[in-house]
Design an enzyme around this catalytic site. Sequence first.
Site, PDB file in Angstrom:
ATOM      1  N   GLU A  14     -13.120  79.232 -40.904  1.00  0.00           N
ATOM      2  CA  GLU A  14     -14.057  80.464 -40.772  1.00  0.00           C
ATOM      3  C   GLU A  14     -13.747  80.508 -39.508  1.00  0.00           C
ATOM      4  O   GLU A  14     -13.379  80.192 -38.364  1.00  0.00           O
ATOM      5  CB  GLU A  14     -15.487  79.374 -40.519  1.00  0.00           C
ATOM      6  CG  GLU A  14     -16.474  80.085 -40.773  1.00  0.00           C
ATOM      7  CD  GLU A  14     -17.044  80.009 -40.334  1.00  0.00           C
ATOM      8  OE1 GLU A  14     -16.879  79.848 -38.525  1.00  0.00           O
ATOM      9  OE2 GLU A  14     -18.015  81.437 -39.644  1.00  0.00           O
ATOM     10  N   GLY A  72      -4.787  68.503 -25.757  1.00  0.00           N
ATOM     11  CA  GLY A  72      -3.992  69.093 -26.120  1.00  0.00           C
ATOM     12  C   GLY A  72      -4.448  69.932 -27.907  1.00  0.00           C
ATOM     13  O   GLY A  72      -5.535  69.411 -28.349  1.00  0.00           O
ATOM     14  N   CYS A  75     -19.973  83.465 -34.136  1.00  0.00           N
ATOM     15  CA  CYS A  75     -19.097  83.886 -35.116  1.00  0.00           C
ATOM     16  C   CYS A  75     -19.697  84.956 -35.033  1.00  0.00           C
ATOM     17  O   CYS A  75     -19.251  86.318 -35.396  1.00  0.00           O
ATOM     18  CB  CYS A  75     -17.885  83.716 -35.485  1.00  0.00           C
ATOM     19  SG  CYS A  75     -19.308  82.278 -36.273  1.00  0.00           S
TER      20      CYS A  75
END
Length: 476
Positions: free
Chosen positions: A249, A207, A282
């Site tokens: 980032e 989690g 990304c």
Amino acid sequence: MFLAGEGARFEVLDPSDESVVAVLSGLSAGQVEAGISAARAAFDSGEWPHLPMAARAAVMTRFAASLEDRADRLKDLAIREAGCPVGSTVMGAQVQAPLRMAREIIDLILRLPEIEDNPLPLHERVNAHFAVQSVKRWSPIGVVAGISAYNVPFYTALWKVVPALMAGNTVILRPNPLTPLSALVFAEAAEEAGLPQGVFNLVIEAGVEGAQALTSDPRVDMVSFTGSSAVGVEVAKQAAATLKRLVLELGGKSAQIYLPDSVDRAAMAAMSVCTSHAGQGCVLGTRVFVPQESKAEVLEAMAKLLSGVKIGAASDPATQLGPVVSAAQRARCEHFVAAAVAGGGRVVCGGKRPDGLEKGYFFEPTVLDLPDNANPAAQEEIFGPVVSVIGYRDLDHAVEMANDSRFGLSGWVHGKDKVKALEVGLKIRSGAVNVNGALASSHASGGGIKMSGLGRERGVEGLREFQIMTTLNIGG
């Protein structure tokens, strides 16, 4: 020292066939607390922050060698837990590039001065009452929490772990639960290299409780996070109460502008994005801007080029397009294709799960014909093999649309007229701009503006993020 996890058990799945790669026991809240305590004690009372830089470099060189010994295992894990095709050019970023960079980071920090002169004018250095010397002193920041991403897990973790340790900090690494196995090599290397107890700590969990503890605990001085902008915002909120230093980032929606003289190159944009780890990068240029009058031919060429792409398991050397990392990520691709169409766009090719692959998180290479830059597929990061093509009236219009984004991580300009291409590139607001070429180097920093993040990674600027700069004034 390795401890069995006392928290929830979870499975790591192979994105290519949904098989179980490993079953792990995550850490309990108490074990995360113990890890933070160990890192804090190792920094406050241990020898690591006070070692001469050359002494730390000797240990970290052994650390780098231990990582290199695990290259084959890292490659296997990039295939099995991250779903990166074995024949993909991105495999270099998964394994070879970070292994090379580990030694480059050590060399770079060794060359950085620990003391630098402040450029005081002479009348401030000497006056009727005293003479003063003013210097900048660079020292470790303290306990650094590194939270890495799933797409290139070893790479994104390495650029937190190695510079932070080399700078004299203690580190707690928390990998993404989808790709945690490659992080284990850091713990093994720390033990083999002889890092003192508590200097490196690893938090594996299913989690987010451990990650939330790292971003909010006052004993942690810095958080370096790589991931989505949405999660980055939450990290910043959690860190705000203790004003931790942040390096974030985050996501991107990078533009690729093709000048009229380079329209013939535009079709390759779809191929390069879709086959670069299924578009899970990304900095990939997923918004492609071409002259409006050339848009139809570009779309036709893209569809033709992608029609022959080999989709399959990451372990198959013939595979060009592997899976996305999870069922949720595949559903995200489906959602944004539907949103693009609802917003007036058109699916030129792809847009769905491929036929004949019942298992695995596959999505077809997809090209979207968008009417404008306001379309949801042009404004949101999809993180899958989906490219949006938008026509522009003139180059000013292209730049305007490129900058009309809440992101600002990277940008691309392609033009045979190099002067004009550079002129366009200088107008793009982004942390990095690539004009007819790109690189990822230890020596050149990267980072985002706007919703793409804070701070820098790599280069001198990225290394200095892990240090405190103290102004030291000495009079006499």
